[in-house]
Design a protein around this motif. Structure first.
Motif, PDB file in Angstrom:
ATOM      1  N   PHE A 259       5.461  -3.443  -1.622  1.00 15.49           N
ATOM      2  CA  PHE A 259       4.856  -2.276  -2.243  1.00 15.49           C
ATOM      3  C   PHE A 259       5.069  -1.060  -1.354  1.00 15.49           C
ATOM      4  CE2 PHE A 259       2.113  -5.685  -4.115  1.00 15.49           C
ATOM      5  CZ  PHE A 259       2.594  -5.542  -5.407  1.00 15.49           C
ATOM      6  N   GLU A 260       5.096   0.097  -1.997  1.00 14.62           N
ATOM      7  CA  GLU A 260       5.309   1.342  -1.254  1.00 14.62           C
ATOM      8  C   GLU A 260       4.287   1.524  -0.143  1.00 14.62           C
ATOM      9  OE1 GLU A 260       5.372   4.887  -3.619  1.00 14.62           O
ATOM     10  OE2 GLU A 260       7.384   4.437  -4.401  1.00 14.62           O
ATOM     11  N   ASP A 261       3.056   1.053  -0.382  1.00 10.95           N
ATOM     12  CA  ASP A 261       2.006   1.312   0.618  1.00 10.95           C
ATOM     13  C   ASP A 261       1.857   0.172   1.630  1.00 10.95           C
ATOM     14  OD1 ASP A 261       0.796  -0.627  -0.887  1.00 10.95           O
ATOM     15  OD2 ASP A 261      -0.956   0.556  -1.451  1.00 10.95           O
ATOM     16  N   ASP A 262       2.838  -0.726   1.729  1.00 11.45           N
ATOM     17  CA  ASP A 262       2.779  -1.781   2.753  1.00 11.45           C
ATOM     18  C   ASP A 262       2.707  -1.171   4.154  1.00 11.45           C
ATOM     19  OD1 ASP A 262       3.010  -3.764   0.873  1.00 11.45           O
ATOM     20  OD2 ASP A 262       5.117  -4.234   1.290  1.00 11.45           O
ATOM     21  N   ASP A 263       1.825  -1.709   4.985  1.00 11.74           N
ATOM     22  CA  ASP A 263       1.838  -1.284   6.393  1.00 11.74           C
ATOM     23  C   ASP A 263       2.786  -2.206   7.179  1.00 11.74           C
ATOM     24  OD1 ASP A 263       0.435  -3.639   6.744  1.00 11.74           O
ATOM     25  OD2 ASP A 263      -1.504  -2.656   6.956  1.00 11.74           O
ATOM     26  N   THR A 264       2.932  -1.927   8.467  1.00 10.58           N
ATOM     27  CA  THR A 264       3.897  -2.674   9.278  1.00 10.58           C
ATOM     28  C   THR A 264       3.570  -4.159   9.312  1.00 10.58           C
ATOM     29  OG1 THR A 264       3.895  -0.705  10.645  1.00 10.58           O
ATOM     30  CG2 THR A 264       5.086  -2.599  11.502  1.00 10.58           C
ATOM     31  N   ALA A 265       2.289  -4.477   9.406  1.00 11.63           N
ATOM     32  CA  ALA A 265       1.900  -5.888   9.464  1.00 11.63           C
ATOM     33  C   ALA A 265       2.228  -6.591   8.150  1.00 11.63           C
ATOM     34  CB  ALA A 265       0.410  -5.999   9.770  1.00 11.63           C
ATOM     35  N   MET A 266       2.022  -5.888   7.054  1.00 11.31           N
ATOM     36  CA  MET A 266       2.327  -6.476   5.742  1.00 11.31           C
ATOM     37  C   MET A 266       3.824  -6.703   5.603  1.00 11.31           C
ATOM     38  SD  MET A 266       0.549  -7.486   3.228  1.00 11.31           S
ATOM     39  CE  MET A 266       1.220  -8.488   1.932  1.00 11.31           C
ATOM     40  N   LEU A 267       4.603  -5.740   6.058  1.00 10.48           N
ATOM     41  CA  LEU A 267       6.062  -5.895   5.985  1.00 10.48           C
ATOM     42  C   LEU A 267       6.496  -7.114   6.797  1.00 10.48           C
ATOM     43  CD1 LEU A 267       8.906  -4.962   5.194  1.00 10.48           C
ATOM     44  CD2 LEU A 267       8.893  -3.481   7.219  1.00 10.48           C
ATOM     45  N   GLU A 268       5.952  -7.252   7.998  1.00 11.33           N
ATOM     46  CA  GLU A 268       6.296  -8.379   8.855  1.00 11.33           C
ATOM     47  C   GLU A 268       5.945  -9.712   8.163  1.00 11.33           C
ATOM     48  OE1 GLU A 268       7.923  -8.125  11.656  1.00 11.33           O
ATOM     49  OE2 GLU A 268       7.772 -10.204  12.345  1.00 11.33           O
ATOM     50  N   LEU A 269       4.763  -9.714   7.531  1.00 14.63           N
ATOM     51  CA  LEU A 269       4.343 -10.907   6.790  1.00 14.63           C
ATOM     52  C   LEU A 269       5.338 -11.238   5.677  1.00 14.63           C
ATOM     53  CD1 LEU A 269       1.857 -12.807   6.747  1.00 14.63           C
ATOM     54  CD2 LEU A 269       0.813 -11.250   5.100  1.00 14.63           C
ATOM     55  N   ARG A 270       5.775 -10.205   4.955  1.00 15.27           N
ATOM     56  CA  ARG A 270       6.724 -10.442   3.860  1.00 15.27           C
ATOM     57  C   ARG A 270       8.060 -10.950   4.394  1.00 15.27           C
ATOM     58  NH1 ARG A 270       3.918  -8.492  -0.469  1.00 15.27           N
ATOM     59  NH2 ARG A 270       3.042  -6.393  -0.315  1.00 15.27           N
ATOM     60  N   LEU A 271       8.520 -10.392   5.493  1.00 10.75           N
ATOM     61  CA  LEU A 271       9.817 -10.827   6.026  1.00 10.75           C
ATOM     62  C   LEU A 271       9.743 -12.294   6.435  1.00 10.75           C
ATOM     63  CD1 LEU A 271      10.892  -7.707   8.135  1.00 10.75           C
ATOM     64  CD2 LEU A 271      11.449  -8.270   5.751  1.00 10.75           C
TER      65      LEU A 271
END
Lengths: 415, 168
Positions: free
Chosen positions: A333-345
């Motif tokens: 999502f556009e509003d993902d923070d860095t931690a969320m991005l890391e989780l998704r990766l």
């Protein structure tokens, strides 16, 4: 009206209305494949093109396929997204041969015929000839030589197109209940995290069936059970649209009391294995409920996926009778923070061509394709959960959604 | 990882360092091609990162990877899943590594890049070019041994034939 649409189908010796099994010939016969192009992909179906966010500005385009037909999705000066067959009206060259781009107009490289972003022919090189000789005659009707334009639907950031004037509007096509589950996953403005694709050594329908087949998930994808991702004894179920064509399979983080899996001595249950780094499986609930996995199909070839925090759309493109390309567009999502991005990766290790719980889908269709070509008169059987296409609450041990796919296939094919 | 060294002049080749790095890269691919995959995580530091990405995503700065391992635990999990869980037709790789260049050497270790290709051979004998691309490495020395602190595999193609289970 093309030949495949009017020519009779090969005789499949398939009782009308029967979806309890499938003749293997449907996976191997080029004549059937040709009919599918006309009756399904160029027929009354909505097909995924791209996401709105992939072509945000006027002039942005993406090229893709609907079945075998190359298609351009392009945003025009008004911000409207148009879907155009990517075939010059002159000699049939691809007008656009790059995956993405931004243009003011489309120029065919072969003879420089020019189209605007709605597909209208606006220019023909040397239309008056040279020195008064050659060129077009008065009889040439420029308005009749545009790029073929398709109907476009956008929904929650998805862009879909259909060739058929009679296809119901997208919300009616998929039905209210399953529309709600698209709303559930595509809940906020999307961001593309990347792409990859997988060449599947099998007929396109084998992969679609695989997505509709929630029965296999805990059995083929041993990782699920081995590392405790999804077990058939977790809560969840199957929903099927009234038409039978579309489905949703979901899993909830609510274990139900049933040790059937232990009694069945499921090959995949190997409790002794544990992940060295379980951070891979971390799940941040972000969609307002406790659903961990949600696999939703839109007939014929779109999948909307949520596996923990791994979100994606999967687009299947047939590449001949025994080969397909599965294109993954991985989302956040556009509003993902860095931690969320890391989780998704991290969680995306589960899916894609190298995904712990998806890689087998790349090879199992090939295992069937091998046997299908041997004897086209033989048939599969689809007996799990009865013979109809009823939804199933509380159990995913059913092939009802697979049978629903075959109902859709038979509806389109006129069988 | 920053995989391009823009504007920087690559250092004058150091033959001893070059030989050591080339030996590391060779040992690494021999380990995979010989199916000694249990030894593979030991080529990385404890917090070593191993990412397989496509050139398309890399150039467009799209972060998703085909394989995304941070730390030896995730590297080991890749191998235990391959051995115990994942289903696939048996196959082997043959890596070819070339154009090895040490881009920088400093207090935090070495940066290197190389080209690679992998030919895949299935159990039935079918041979196909499976992958090619570039490796971008951050290599450090621990107790006299060179280890990958970071290895980014950039595949030229976005397409994987059938599935990807053995690491590059």
């Amino acid at each position: 009206m093309d030949d495949a649409r009017t020519a009779p189908l090969p005789d499949l010796a398939w009782r009308p209305g029967d979806v309890s099994g499938v003749p293997y010939r449907v996976y191997t016969d080029p004549a059937i494949y040709a009919h599918e192009q006309a009756r399904i992909f160029r027929g009354p179906t909505w097909n995924f093109l791209c996401l709105e966010t992939e072509i945000p500005a006027p002039g942005d385009y993406k090229t893709t396929f609907i079945g075998d037909t190359p298609v351009i999705a392009v945003r025009d000066a008004n911000g409207t997204i148009n879907a155009l067959v990517n075939r010059c009206a002159h000699k049939g060259s691809l007008v656009c041969y790059k995956p993405f781009g931004n243009v003011a107009e489309f120029n065919c490289v072969y003879h420089n015929w020019v189209y605007d972003l709605r597909g209208r022919l606006t220019g023909v090189a040397f239309r008056r000839g040279v020195g008064g000789k050659g060129g077009l005659t008065e009889a040439f009707d420029q308005d009749a030589h545009g790029l073929e334009a398709l109907r476009v639907a956008t929904y929650r950031g998805l862009v879909l197109a259909t060739f058929d004037a009679g296809t119901p509007a997208f919300p009616d096509y998929i039905g209210a209940e399953l529309l709600g589950s698209i709303d559930r996953v595509l809940i906020k403005p999307l961001k593309v995290l990347g792409y990859h694709s997988q060449i599947l050594p099998n007929n396109w329908k084998l992969y679609v069936e695989n997505n509709k087949d929630s029965y296999h998930a805990s059995l083929l994808h041993v990782f699920h059970n081995t590392f405790g991702v999804v077990r058939p004894t977790m809560g969840g179920g199957i929903r099927i649209s009234e038409s039978g064509w579309h489905h949703l399979s979901y899993t909830e983080r609510v274990p139900i009391a049933d040790d059937e899996i232990g009694r069945e001595k499921v090959r995949s249950l190997k409790d002794q294995y544990q992940l060295d780094d379980p951070s891979l499986m971390e799940h941040r609930l972000e969609l307002g409920d406790t659903v961990t996995n949600s696999i939703q199909t839109v007939f014929p070839t779109l999948v909307v996926q949520q596996i923990l925090n791994a979100l994606a759309v999967r687009q299947l493109v047939p590449k001949g009778v025994d080969r397909s390309e599965l294109i993954w567009t991985v989302l956040g999502f556009e509003d993902d923070d860095t931690a969320m991005l890391e989780l998704r990766l991290k969680v995306n290790n589960l899916v894609g061509p190298a995904g712990f719980v998806s890689m087998e889908d790349g090879c199992v269709g090939g295992f069937i394709q091998e046997t299908a070509k041997a004897d086209g008169r033989a048939r599969t059987v689809l007996p799990m959960g009865g013979s109809g296409i009823e939804p199933s609450q509380g159990s995913r041990v059913t092939e009802a959604a697979v049978r629903g796919f075959w109902k859709g296939w038979r509806d389109c094919m006129g069988l | 990882m920053d995989t391009a060294v823009r504007g920087a002049r690559p250092p004058v080749p150091d033959p001893v360092l070059q030989t050591r790095i080339e030996a590391l890269l060779a040992d690494y691919v021999h380990c995979i091609d010989d199916d000694r995959l249990e030894d593979w995580p030991a080529f990385f530091t404890a917090a070593g990162r191993y990412h397989v990405v496509t050139r398309e995503n890399h150039e467009r700065k799209l972060p998703v990877a085909l394989i995304y391992c941070d730390g030896r635990g995730m590297l080991r999990d890749r191998i235990s899943a391959l051995r115990n869980a994942n289903i696939f037709e048996p196959h082997v790789y043959c890596h070819t590594v070339s154009a090895v260049r040490v881009l920088a050497a400093g207090a935090d270790g070495f940066r290197a890049r190389s080209n690679f290709s992998v030919v895949r051979t299935m159990a039935d004998g079918e041979i196909m070019p499976f992958a090619n691309g570039r490796m971008f490495d951050h290599i450090v020395e621990e107790a006299g041994t060179l280890l990958f602190a970071e290895r980014t595999v950039v595949l030229d193609s976005r397409r994987i034939d059938t599935l990807l289970v053995i690491p590059f």
